[in-house]
Scaffold this motif. Structure first.
Motif, PDB file in Angstrom:
ATOM      1  N   LYS A   1      -3.531   9.936   3.490  1.00  0.00           N
ATOM      2  CA  LYS A   1      -2.451   9.160   2.868  1.00  0.00           C
ATOM      3  C   LYS A   1      -1.123   9.438   3.555  1.00  0.00           C
ATOM      4  O   LYS A   1      -0.358   8.511   3.854  1.00  0.00           O
ATOM      5  N   GLU A   2      -0.855  10.724   3.803  1.00  0.00           N
ATOM      6  CA  GLU A   2       0.420  11.098   4.436  1.00  0.00           C
ATOM      7  C   GLU A   2       0.566  10.468   5.822  1.00  0.00           C
ATOM      8  O   GLU A   2       1.678  10.172   6.264  1.00  0.00           O
ATOM      9  N   ALA A   3      -0.573  10.272   6.496  1.00  0.00           N
ATOM     10  CA  ALA A   3      -0.537   9.660   7.836  1.00  0.00           C
ATOM     11  C   ALA A   3      -0.447   8.141   7.755  1.00  0.00           C
ATOM     12  O   ALA A   3      -0.354   7.475   8.779  1.00  0.00           O
ATOM     13  N   GLY A   4      -0.493   7.602   6.538  1.00  0.00           N
ATOM     14  CA  GLY A   4      -0.385   6.156   6.390  1.00  0.00           C
ATOM     15  C   GLY A   4      -1.694   5.417   6.571  1.00  0.00           C
ATOM     16  O   GLY A   4      -1.702   4.184   6.638  1.00  0.00           O
TER      17      GLY A   4
ATOM     18  N   ALA B   1       7.843  -5.904   7.576  1.00  0.00           N
ATOM     19  CA  ALA B   1       6.769  -6.874   7.333  1.00  0.00           C
ATOM     20  C   ALA B   1       5.414  -6.215   7.585  1.00  0.00           C
ATOM     21  O   ALA B   1       4.724  -6.557   8.535  1.00  0.00           O
ATOM     22  N   PRO B   2       5.079  -5.229   6.736  1.00  0.00           N
ATOM     23  CA  PRO B   2       3.840  -4.493   6.999  1.00  0.00           C
ATOM     24  C   PRO B   2       2.621  -5.412   7.032  1.00  0.00           C
ATOM     25  O   PRO B   2       1.665  -5.155   7.755  1.00  0.00           O
TER      26      PRO B   2
ATOM     27  N   ARG C   1       0.387  10.826  15.190  1.00  0.00           N
ATOM     28  CA  ARG C   1       0.179  11.229  13.796  1.00  0.00           C
ATOM     29  C   ARG C   1      -1.091  10.573  13.229  1.00  0.00           C
ATOM     30  O   ARG C   1      -1.856  11.197  12.490  1.00  0.00           O
ATOM     31  N   MET C   2      -1.291   9.301  13.587  1.00  0.00           N
ATOM     32  CA  MET C   2      -2.476   8.588  13.100  1.00  0.00           C
ATOM     33  C   MET C   2      -3.739   9.131  13.761  1.00  0.00           C
ATOM     34  O   MET C   2      -4.750   9.355  13.101  1.00  0.00           O
TER      35      MET C   2
ATOM     36  N   VAL D   1      -3.800  -1.603   9.293  1.00  0.00           N
ATOM     37  CA  VAL D   1      -3.615  -0.337   9.997  1.00  0.00           C
ATOM     38  C   VAL D   1      -4.702  -0.153  11.043  1.00  0.00           C
ATOM     39  O   VAL D   1      -4.440   0.229  12.188  1.00  0.00           O
ATOM     40  N   LEU D   2      -5.933  -0.447  10.642  1.00  0.00           N
ATOM     41  CA  LEU D   2      -7.031  -0.391  11.617  1.00  0.00           C
ATOM     42  C   LEU D   2      -6.752  -1.340  12.779  1.00  0.00           C
ATOM     43  O   LEU D   2      -6.951  -0.989  13.941  1.00  0.00           O
TER      44      LEU D   2
END
Lengths: 125, 125
Positions: free
Chosen positions: B88-91, B14-15, B40-41, B110-111
């Motif tokens: 992008k790769e880090a989402g 459930a993003p 990673r982020m 995400v923020l």
């Protein structure tokens, strides 16, 4: 005696006010100088072991911990010390020696300032 | 057609709910797995040029921008593309091609999830 240093993300004149270096990321494009300052903090948290150590200090009772409290991350003591030094250099931790041990502390104002970077700016009226 | 990928910091089921991978850094020590994901982020934002590009996208009208909008950071176009790919790769960014241009977008969730990591956990009752 505390050897608290001026924290680079904060206003050097009034660090306790937690004035962040930079606006929220969504407000306007960062200048080169703002990006240098903020990237240093993000980079310091961009290593899994460092992030675990930071979290261990931040979540420890009273918001501080000595090395003896936080060595349970599967790396050697010298590696722990190396990462704690990096976190100090980035302004994320301060330290204070008391007797045998050095105690590390996260400044809540630093977390607050970083959190503010990641807030969503209100839409223009 | 969007090529939105599952964002690693969010609940894959459930993003849109912006369930973060990890508790606030002050709540308890991160596990190794939580630290891998969150680091990673942070690492992706730990480069000044990448942070400026991310801020340029995040603050652009409508929360999205094409490369043509955000190349004003003093690096070459291939370097811009390289950094956008890393984000992008880090989402942290998603992208969508429309005609000639690829548009990049920051997911507010995400923020919000990253901001939540940096909130101060309430003191235990």
């Amino acid at each position: 005696m505390s050897n608290t240093k001026v924290l680079p993300l904060l206003d050097a004149e009034a660090p306790e006010a937690a004035a962040p270096c930079c606006p929220p990321l969504t407000e306007r494009p960062f200048t080169a100088e703002e990006a240098e300052t903020a990237a240093r903090m993000f980079k310091a948290l961009g290593d899994p072991v460092r992030l675990r150590l930071f979290s261990a200090v931040a979540s420890h009772e009273g918001g501080e911990a000595c090395v003896c409290d936080i060595s349970d991350v599967g790396v050697s003591q010298p590696t722990v010390s190396h990462h704690l030094k990096k976190l100090k250099e980035a302004g994320l931790l301060t330290s204070e020696r008391r007797g045998t041990w050095v105690y590390y502390r996260v400044e809540p104002s630093v977390l607050a300032a970083m959190g503010k970077l990641l807030t969503i700016a209100p839409a223009p009226a």
